[in-house]
Design an enzyme around this catalytic site. Structure first.
Site: not given
Length: 574
Positions: A78, A81-82, A119, A358, A400
């Site tokens: 997790c 992402c979080h 999710m 990024h 990307h």
């Protein structure tokens, strides 16, 4: 040509990746956007046991054992992402003020079934049992356990100079053509392979940190710096009879970026590395990796101007206009221009760009830094000479670019190109404000590729070809091949090169990732990344004929991913 919606179909496998591609294959999240899940849903390099448990008022109790299990699950599945502190990044914030208000039944449903926004459906996919789902719902209602910080003393405890600068060679002691040497990440082996670009033979296999993210060259072309996801840096001297590590250090618990000083008069003087945890970067001695200056990146976001405790350091590049490092701070959306002339009186210019910065690279003039704010679907353009934001360009879904691709568009002049994780487009942005002012900092051309799931796009000043990988596309025929365009006829479509088929490796996912040119610009190297227990390879393509030239399938090539040609990396050729 494949329909754009192909990439949005559920994956047969959910692929956990770094920004260089596949990490492990897990059961499919049925509701997840494959691009977002694959891109960020990776295990943290942080040991969950290092994070202290915090029991919060109003939250259901957990046993000590349940807390340990929950931490492990969260860090492995997790945190990418979080965020480690659950403040949100690709995924939403999951702090107790929000989760306690939602309640345990809501959280259990959310964890079980996932959401259309990306999710994963951890319960219905079978990844988590019903008891584990309940346990994780309870865990999310407590304050997030924080991993330890990483101080100067911690860094010094890991810092080793294996060969002092005065004991190193004064000239190159091997007969390698260093300009055409490749540093190849062997991800799951915790190694890099140095491959002679002329003979296509492995010169050395060197032990490194876990899952090397990138390789970067010193300005002189002598020293190779690699950094693993575990924040371990190896400094390799390429002049030695057998190139080997001469210094190493661990600059945190999780990291992605390393770079060296390139401004005239400061060549090889400093190195810099950025951490995901703790959120900070460190400037080091360029000859020994001795840590000199640590700078935290915690602060306010550019949009809501709320405090973020975990803004991770993404790409770092070295300015050619000033003695500065340009540092992307991911979650806050800020770009820091860090002047290294006087470390005791550090001068930093902070530019507000867009959140979720990024990767990126230079335009062909090496004045403008082009960098993806991937979850904001934008490319930020920084004028490194004037130290200011030149533009924010709206692009496709989850750009990307790697370092991008520079070439002269036959209609629009000099451009820089990006591909996307979340859609099949390739977009060209004008980069010539003097010669083509009406085209500058705009998307001047959009073409379709094989599909979404692209990680890298590449060309070379001596080439007329543009290569686009699609390593994260769910269709095997797409993820195992690359599209190649004629730069002089971009609207004429693309040829498909069956790279994985040419490698002839047998079973496995065989994802094809990251085109990289040799120094002459007449060969393109591709990684065919298979499972750790399966055969992988490097496929070399003749750029002019687009035909197979060589398959490097040495058994020591365990999960090869990123490849970095020494000359091209040293001189920012892309």
């Amino acid at each position: 040509m494949r329909a754009p919606e192909l990439f949005l179909k559920p994956l047969a496998l959910a692929v956990a990746v770094t920004s260089l591609g596949v990490m492990t294959a897990n059961a499919a999240p049925k509701n997840a956007d494959p691009a977002e899940t694959a891109y960020e849903g990776t295990a943290s390099a942080i040991d969950s046991k290092s994070a202290n448990v915090v029991r919060s008022p109003g939250a259901p109790d957990l046993t000590d054992d349940e807390f340990e299990q929950s931490k492990k699950i969260f860090f492995e599945r997790c945190a990418g992402c979080h965020g480690v502190l659950r403040k949100g990044a690709t995924g939403k914030a999951l702090t107790p003020d929000l989760t306690q208000d939602k309640g345990i039944d809501y959280l259990k449903t959310f964890i079980t079934y996932g959401s259309p926004a990306g999710m994963p459906n951890w319960g219905t996919s079978g990844e988590l049992s019903e008891d584990e789902v309940t346990m994780m719902a309870k865990y999310l209602m407590h304050e997030p356990p924080a991993p330890p910080e990483w101080s100067l003393a911690d860094m010094n405890d890991t810092w080793e100079v294996l060969i002092a600068p005065e004991d190193r060679p004064t000239e190159q002691m091997n007969d390698l053509n260093l300009a055409n040497l490749f540093s190849v990440t062997l991800r799951d082996a915790g190694e890099i392979a140095l491959i002679d670009g002329d003979s296509k033979e492995i010169v050395e296999i060197l032990k490194t940190g876990y899952a090397v993210h990138i390789s970067r060259m010193s300005a002189s072309g002598r020293y190779l710096f690699v950094i693993g996801r575990d924040a371990a840096i190896n400094m390799v001297d390429l002049w030695m009879e057998h190139p080997d590590t001469v210094a190493k250090i661990k600059i945190g618990l999780e990291a992605r970026s390393v770079e060296t000083s390139k401004y005239k008069g400061y060549e090889d003087q400093f190195a810099v590395a950025g951490a995901y945890w703790p959120p900070q970067f460190v400037i080091m001695d360029g000859q020994t990796l001795e840590p000199k200056k640590i700078v935290a990146t915690r602060g306010m976001t550019v949009d809501t101007q709320e405090y973020h405790p975990e803004p991770r350091v993404a790409a770092i590049v070295s300015s050619h206009e000033h003695p500065e490092f340009i540092v992307n701070v991911k979650e806050t959306g800020k770009i820091m221009l860090v002047n290294y002339e006087n470390l005791d009186n550090l001068s930093t210019t902070t530019i507000d760009a867009a959140r979720f910065l990024h990767d990126g690279g230079w335009d062909s003039s090496m004045r403008y830094f082009m960098t993806a704010a991937n979850q904001s679907d934008k490319i930020a353009v920084v004028d490194s000479r004037e130290r200011e934001l030149e533009a924010l360009v709206d692009v496709g879904k989850i750009p990307h670019p790697g370092r991008g691709a520079n070439f002269v568009d036959p209609e629009h002049g000099p451009v820089w190109a990006t591909s996307h994780l979340g859609d099949p487009t390739i977009q060209m942005i004008g980069t010539d404000p003097e010669g083509h002012p009406d085209k500058a900092w705009k998307v001047v051309r959009t073409i379709n590729g094989q599909g979404g799931g692209s990680l890298f796009i590449k060309t070379h000043p001596k080439s007329r070809n543009l290569y686009v990988d699609t390593a994260l596309n769910p269709a095997e025929s797409v993820s195992q091949s690359v599209a190649v365009y004629d730069i002089n006829n971009l609207e004429g479509g693309y040829d498909v090169l069956p790279i994985a088929e040419w490698a002839n490796l047998g079973d496995g996912p065989k994802r094809v990732v990251q085109p990289e040119y040799n120094v002459a610009g007449d060969e393109v190297w591709f990684s065919v990344w298979n499972g750790k227990e399966q055969r992988s390879a490097i496929v070399v393509v003749d750029d002019k004929t687009r035909k197979l030239k060589k398959v490097i399938d040495d058994e020591r090539l365990v999960t090869p991913t990123g490849k970095f040609n020494v000359y091209n990396t040293q001189h920012d050729v892309y």
